[in-house]
Every structure is written in C-alpha cells, then in structure tokens.
Design a protein around this motif. Sequence first.
Motif, PDB file in Angstrom:
ATOM      1  N   MET A 198       0.836  -1.208   0.000  1.00 16.37           N
ATOM      2  CA  MET A 198       0.000   0.000   0.000  1.00 16.37           C
ATOM      3  C   MET A 198       0.865   1.251   0.000  1.00 16.37           C
ATOM      4  N   ALA A 199       1.897   1.242   0.841  1.00 17.63           N
ATOM      5  CA  ALA A 199       2.784   2.409   0.933  1.00 17.63           C
ATOM      6  C   ALA A 199       3.572   2.599  -0.356  1.00 17.63           C
ATOM      7  N   GLU A 200       4.030   1.499  -0.939  1.00 18.92           N
ATOM      8  CA  GLU A 200       4.837   1.571  -2.159  1.00 18.92           C
ATOM      9  C   GLU A 200       4.050   2.177  -3.311  1.00 18.92           C
ATOM     10  N   TYR A 201       2.779   1.796  -3.442  1.00 14.28           N
ATOM     11  CA  TYR A 201       1.972   2.245  -4.580  1.00 14.28           C
ATOM     12  C   TYR A 201       1.030   3.402  -4.227  1.00 14.28           C
ATOM     13  N   ASP A 202       1.052   3.813  -2.961  1.00 11.09           N
ATOM     14  CA  ASP A 202       0.163   4.888  -2.502  1.00 11.09           C
ATOM     15  C   ASP A 202      -1.295   4.582  -2.852  1.00 11.09           C
ATOM     16  N   MET A 203      -1.735   3.385  -2.463  1.00 11.27           N
ATOM     17  CA  MET A 203      -3.096   2.923  -2.728  1.00 11.27           C
ATOM     18  C   MET A 203      -3.726   2.452  -1.433  1.00 11.27           C
ATOM     19  N   ASP A 204      -5.074   2.443  -1.400  1.00 10.28           N
ATOM     20  CA  ASP A 204      -5.743   1.857  -0.246  1.00 10.28           C
ATOM     21  C   ASP A 204      -5.689   0.334  -0.337  1.00 10.28           C
ATOM     22  N   ARG A 205      -6.096  -0.311   0.739  1.00 12.90           N
ATOM     23  CA  ARG A 205      -5.966  -1.766   0.845  1.00 12.90           C
ATOM     24  C   ARG A 205      -6.672  -2.500  -0.304  1.00 12.90           C
ATOM     25  N   GLU A 206      -7.935  -2.186  -0.550  1.00 11.34           N
ATOM     26  CA  GLU A 206      -8.703  -2.913  -1.551  1.00 11.34           C
ATOM     27  C   GLU A 206      -8.125  -2.708  -2.953  1.00 11.34           C
ATOM     28  N   THR A 207      -7.672  -1.490  -3.236  1.00 12.16           N
ATOM     29  CA  THR A 207      -7.114  -1.218  -4.564  1.00 12.16           C
ATOM     30  C   THR A 207      -5.805  -1.954  -4.762  1.00 12.16           C
ATOM     31  N   ILE A 209      -4.851  -4.689  -3.371  1.00 11.84           N
ATOM     32  CA  ILE A 209      -5.122  -6.125  -3.511  1.00 11.84           C
ATOM     33  C   ILE A 209      -5.610  -6.437  -4.923  1.00 11.84           C
ATOM     34  N   ARG A 210      -6.579  -5.661  -5.408  1.00  7.26           N
ATOM     35  CA  ARG A 210      -7.196  -5.953  -6.703  1.00  7.26           C
ATOM     36  C   ARG A 210      -6.277  -5.625  -7.874  1.00  7.26           C
ATOM     37  N   GLU A 211      -5.588  -4.495  -7.805  1.00  8.91           N
ATOM     38  CA  GLU A 211      -4.874  -4.001  -8.970  1.00  8.91           C
ATOM     39  C   GLU A 211      -3.383  -4.336  -8.990  1.00  8.91           C
ATOM     40  N   VAL A 212      -2.832  -4.699  -7.842  1.00  8.04           N
ATOM     41  CA  VAL A 212      -1.407  -5.019  -7.791  1.00  8.04           C
ATOM     42  C   VAL A 212      -1.203  -6.490  -7.447  1.00  8.04           C
ATOM     43  N   MET A 213      -1.641  -6.893  -6.265  1.00 12.73           N
ATOM     44  CA  MET A 213      -1.348  -8.250  -5.810  1.00 12.73           C
ATOM     45  C   MET A 213      -2.093  -9.308  -6.628  1.00 12.73           C
ATOM     46  N   LEU A 214      -3.325  -8.990  -7.024  1.00 13.94           N
ATOM     47  CA  LEU A 214      -4.140  -9.965  -7.749  1.00 13.94           C
ATOM     48  C   LEU A 214      -4.305  -9.598  -9.219  1.00 13.94           C
ATOM     49  N   ALA A 215      -3.351  -8.876  -9.748  1.00 12.28           N
ATOM     50  CA  ALA A 215      -3.455  -8.427 -11.145  1.00 12.28           C
ATOM     51  C   ALA A 215      -3.540  -9.590 -12.118  1.00 12.28           C
ATOM     52  N   ARG A 216      -2.929 -10.729 -11.784  1.00 14.34           N
ATOM     53  CA  ARG A 216      -2.940 -11.880 -12.690  1.00 14.34           C
ATOM     54  C   ARG A 216      -4.025 -12.904 -12.326  1.00 14.34           C
ATOM     55  N   GLN A 217      -4.797 -12.617 -11.315  1.00 16.85           N
ATOM     56  CA  GLN A 217      -5.825 -13.556 -10.851  1.00 16.85           C
ATOM     57  C   GLN A 217      -7.195 -12.988 -11.250  1.00 16.85           C
ATOM     58  N   PRO A 218      -7.799 -13.475 -12.334  1.00 23.71           N
ATOM     59  CA  PRO A 218      -8.989 -12.828 -12.890  1.00 23.71           C
ATOM     60  C   PRO A 218     -10.137 -12.629 -11.908  1.00 23.71           C
ATOM     61  N   SER A 219     -10.283 -13.501 -10.941  1.00 27.71           N
ATOM     62  CA  SER A 219     -11.369 -13.343  -9.966  1.00 27.71           C
ATOM     63  C   SER A 219     -11.170 -12.126  -9.085  1.00 27.71           C
ATOM     64  N   ARG A 220      -9.923 -11.632  -9.016  1.00 30.65           N
ATOM     65  CA  ARG A 220      -9.544 -10.525  -8.132  1.00 30.65           C
ATOM     66  C   ARG A 220      -9.877 -10.843  -6.673  1.00 30.65           C
ATOM     67  N   GLN A 221      -9.826 -12.109  -6.341  1.00 32.79           N
ATOM     68  CA  GLN A 221     -10.039 -12.543  -4.964  1.00 32.79           C
ATOM     69  C   GLN A 221      -8.952 -13.551  -4.594  1.00 32.79           C
ATOM     70  N   PHE A 222      -8.475 -13.453  -3.352  1.00 31.92           N
ATOM     71  CA  PHE A 222      -7.573 -14.479  -2.849  1.00 31.92           C
ATOM     72  C   PHE A 222      -8.322 -15.794  -2.682  1.00 31.92           C
ATOM     73  N   ALA A 223      -7.636 -16.901  -2.934  1.00 35.57           N
ATOM     74  CA  ALA A 223      -8.116 -18.174  -2.416  1.00 35.57           C
ATOM     75  C   ALA A 223      -7.854 -18.193  -0.917  1.00 35.57           C
TER      76      ALA A 223
END
Length: 257
Positions: A198-207, A209-223
Amino acid sequence: MSLQGKTAVITGSNSGIGLGIARELARAGANVVLNSFTGRPQDHALADTIASEFGVRASYIKADMSIGRECRDLIEAAAACDILVNNAGIQHVAPIDTFPPETWDAIIAINLNSVFHTTAAALPGMRAAGWGRVINIASAHGLTASPFKSAYVAAKHGVVGMTKAVALETAQEPITCNAVCPGYVLTPLVEAQIPDTMAEYDMDRETVIREVMLARQPSRQFATVEQLGGTVAFLCSPAAEQITGTTLSVDGGWTAM
C-alpha cells in the motif's frame, strides 16, 4: 466424507496453507502430523489445539525439508502415513543473472527434492496398508511462469512432472497422486505484505489487492486456506478414486488466460 483412521503427514504445516490443510483433514476425521524446521513450543501447541478441537490424534515433528535424510526420517517418525501432503516451500525473487546460487539450491531442495524423498519413503507403507494419497501443493507457477522467479517456477514445474510420474507408477494400485496448483492465497505471510505494498503504490488496501497483488488472478479474490484444505480433502474422498496424475488449479482463473 470421513477420513477416520487415516493419518496425514503435512510438510510445512505450522502456518498458512499447510496448517489450513491440516485443519480440514482433521475436520474430516484424519489424524494429522504437523511439520516445520522450527521445533518451537508453539508448534507442538498447534497440534494439541487441533487434537482438542477435532477429536483426532495430532502431533508435531521437527524436520528440515531441505535435507533428504530428514525428509525420510519424518515419514519414519510418523509411524503411519496414509495421506502425504507435500506443502513445504520457500520463494525468492531476483533476475536469473543475479539469483544467488545458494538460494537456488535451497529452493530446489525444499520445493522439489523434498517431494521426492517423502514420497519415496511413504509409498511402501501405503502399499502395505492397501490405500494411499499423495497430494503435492504445486502452484500456478507449476503451469505457467513469471519473471524473476526462476527457481520457484522450475521447482513447481518439476513437482507437476513428478506428480505425473508417481501417478503412472501407482496407477494399478489403490494409491493416487495429484497436484494442487494455488494462485494467490491469503495467508499470514501475504497479509503482512499488504501494508508495505500500500505504501509503495500509494493505494488503499482494496485497490492494492485488486490491482497489484491480484493483477494476474482474474477473480480478483484471494483463495483461502480453507478452500485449499477442502480441495485436498476432496482428493482423499471416494469421489476422487479415479483422479490421479493431474493438476487442480485453485487460482481464480489465472491459468485459464
């Protein structure tokens, strides 16, 4: 489904995916053997908690999965191993030309070599018992690749290949061998990375997760670890008796792309 009377050995199971799998197998009635290389009082306490919560036998055995002899000793010390879940793994991210050779060796040892050693040690007991399940926790990176993860990708592709080989060797026996290939799973380790990202990209938690951490996971949800545990439990069920030598992706569509 009941796994009553079966004993499951889960490597790398004092936290995260491994612990989630151990809990779901215990929920199904299996006795469980937890493992890590740490050997702390809290590791033994985890086993006690599982035993109390689910009414099964649970124990903890310290073994370093980077050492072949200790991998085999783990199976011997468990006394019974009807279900083997090869989950132990580590990761490192670096370009291949600067990838530390000792880190490469460690990743291959823990993520791949340990699967060979534990499986080789467990199969004779499964054959004697007339039933067995080998379930290897591979990764979406066992089916596809990402840059800067050469050792992890190589190891997980190797796990998928070994899964197929073991399945063919045991195809005419009541033993199956399959690989589960998770995408991003919400574990304590991943959770701890979220604030820094979050600090690195200056984004909130949900953003983030969806746009950085789960960028390659089409569901945009963690298992979840419970979903991984449920998948492993299914592979131990009668419904999965003819499922062997394959991969089950729990990756929100990652490997469909």
